[in-house]
Structure formats: C-alpha cells, structure tokens
Enzyme design. Structure first.
Site, PDB file in Angstrom:
ATOM      1  N   TYR A  82       0.842  -1.239   0.205  1.00  0.00           N
ATOM      2  CA  TYR A  82       0.038   0.134  -0.111  1.00  0.00           C
ATOM      3  C   TYR A  82       0.852   1.275   0.082  1.00  0.00           C
ATOM      4  CZ  TYR A  82      -3.704  -3.257   1.301  1.00  0.00           C
ATOM      5  OH  TYR A  82      -4.778  -3.922   1.217  1.00  0.00           O
ATOM      6  N   HIS A  93      -4.334   6.262  -1.157  1.00  0.00           N
ATOM      7  CA  HIS A  93      -4.747   6.199   0.114  1.00  0.00           C
ATOM      8  C   HIS A  93      -3.851   6.520   1.231  1.00  0.00           C
ATOM      9  CE1 HIS A  93      -8.997   6.051   1.708  1.00  0.00           C
ATOM     10  NE2 HIS A  93      -8.904   4.641   1.998  1.00  0.00           N
ATOM     11  N   TYR A 147      -5.038  -0.494   9.666  1.00  0.00           N
ATOM     12  CA  TYR A 147      -6.171  -0.220   8.327  1.00  0.00           C
ATOM     13  C   TYR A 147      -6.844   0.964   8.464  1.00  0.00           C
ATOM     14  CZ  TYR A 147      -3.886  -4.538   6.540  1.00  0.00           C
ATOM     15  OH  TYR A 147      -2.857  -5.459   6.020  1.00  0.00           O
ATOM     16  N   ASN A 150      -9.785   1.910   8.124  1.00  0.00           N
ATOM     17  CA  ASN A 150     -11.458   2.016   8.751  1.00  0.00           C
ATOM     18  C   ASN A 150     -11.336   1.716  10.359  1.00  0.00           C
ATOM     19  OD1 ASN A 150     -10.804  -0.741   8.712  1.00  0.00           O
ATOM     20  ND2 ASN A 150     -12.678  -1.243   7.402  1.00  0.00           N
ATOM     21  N   ASN A 186     -13.459   6.721   5.224  1.00  0.00           N
ATOM     22  CA  ASN A 186     -13.594   5.805   6.431  1.00  0.00           C
ATOM     23  C   ASN A 186     -12.819   6.173   7.563  1.00  0.00           C
ATOM     24  OD1 ASN A 186     -15.747   4.452   5.301  1.00  0.00           O
ATOM     25  ND2 ASN A 186     -14.274   3.077   4.251  1.00  0.00           N
TER      26      ASN A 186
END
Length: 199
Positions: free
Chosen positions: A15, A20, A66, A68, A114
């Site tokens: 990631y 993001h 993560y 959320n 989120n």
C-alpha cells in the site's frame, strides 16, 4: 496549538505508494525534517515518534490498524497524552480535491472517508483539524461524454498508485503543507490556512 499530527494510510509494503497513503507520505517527510524515526508502538497501534518541530514538541503517528480502524490508534495516543480533539491534525487523501491541491480545515463531516469516520466516532467529536491532500476522483479520468451512466470504482482508485504527473503535483502540495508547519505547530492555524489556500 497542534500537539498530535496523524497521517492516514494502510500498513504494508503493497500500500506504500497508493493514493490512500498520502497521509503517511506527509508524516514520513515531517519525521525526516525533525531527524527522527517512527517506531512501532503497540500501545498506540501504530508507528510513533515524539518530534521537535520548529521549536515545539509534537507527536507524530501513522496508525497501523488499516484505514477503517484509524480511530482506535488516534484515541489511544490522545488519551495517553491528554490531547484534545482541536489539538489534533489529521493528514489524509481527499477525493474531492484535484491532485496538487491541499487544504486545512477544522471540523466537518467525513466526506465518505472511512479513516475520518472512525476517528470522529472514537473521539466523539468532529472538532479536529484536517489536512486534505488532493488525489482527484476516478470520475475525472472518464471522458465527459461517457460520465453520465458511469460508476467510478473509488475503492480501486484509492488503492492504486497515482500516475506520474499526479504524483509530481501531490508531492509539490505536500511540500507546500510542510512550509506552513511552523505556523501549524505554534497554533497559528488561521494564518497557515490563509497561506496554504492562497497557493
């Protein structure tokens, strides 16, 4: 005065370069500027460093929960150091701003993000500062003639790296954000906002 700067993103090498993770990019730069290293801090569920930025002591945090579940990490640190919501700045990717744009604001909704949603729930407050790093929206990549019935895949978009030309302007916007950090950490947030929004 800002006492905690949080960058949002997802943990793991896969990631690192995705849109993001723009919040992590900012924190990495701040840590470099302060000559400090983020370390895994389990009690805060994230990578953490105490830094001296422009003469002020500031906590830097990259939640490793993560996206959320970011609030779990933020509230753990905020409670431990008795930091109030309006002393927190959260840097995050922003779909509603084009790449190259960066804006500061206090409070407001989550805009479907989120990470922000979870932080708001855990803090029981929307009154924290946000540094919104524009990444653009997938609909912008669809030709106007084809936009009418198109359903852009936002989830897929944010988990992909920006195109080279987008990355260049996102990096430049992060540099502009770094330039107002002396004002931010000293609590001159209105002045920092005006300077950032002028560019």
């Amino acid at each position: 005065m800002i006492k905690l700067i949080v960058g949002l993103g997802n943990p793991g090498a896969e990631y690192t370069a995705t849109r993001h993770n723009a919040g992590f990019w900012l924190i990495d730069q701040l840590a470099r500027e302060a000559g400090t290293t983020l370390r895994d801090e389990r009690r805060f569920h994230g990578f953490y460093a105490k830094a001296r930025l422009h003469g002020e002591e500031v906590h830097l945090l990259e939640p490793q929960t993560y996206m959320n579940r970011s609030g779990q990490s933020v509230v753990a640190l905020a409670q431990f150091f008795k930091i109030l919501p309006d002393q927190i700045l959260v840097a995050h990717d922003e779909l509603d701003l084009p790449p190259g744009t960066v804006k500061l604001k206090l409070g407001g909704g989550s805009g479907g993000h989120n990470g922000l949603k979870d932080i708001t729930a855990h803090l029981s407050s929307q009154q924290y500062w946000r540094l919104r790093i524009g990444i653009g929206h997938p609909r912008d990549l669809i030709p106007e003639s084809a936009r009418a019935g198109a359903k852009p895949d936002v989830a897929n978009f944010v988990l992909k790296p920006p195109r080279r030309e987008e990355q260049d302007v996102i990096d430049a916007s992060i540099e502009r954000a770094l330039a107002v950090m002396p004002m931010v950490v000293k609590g001159e947030l209105d002045r920092a906002t005006m300077q950032l929004h002028r560019n």
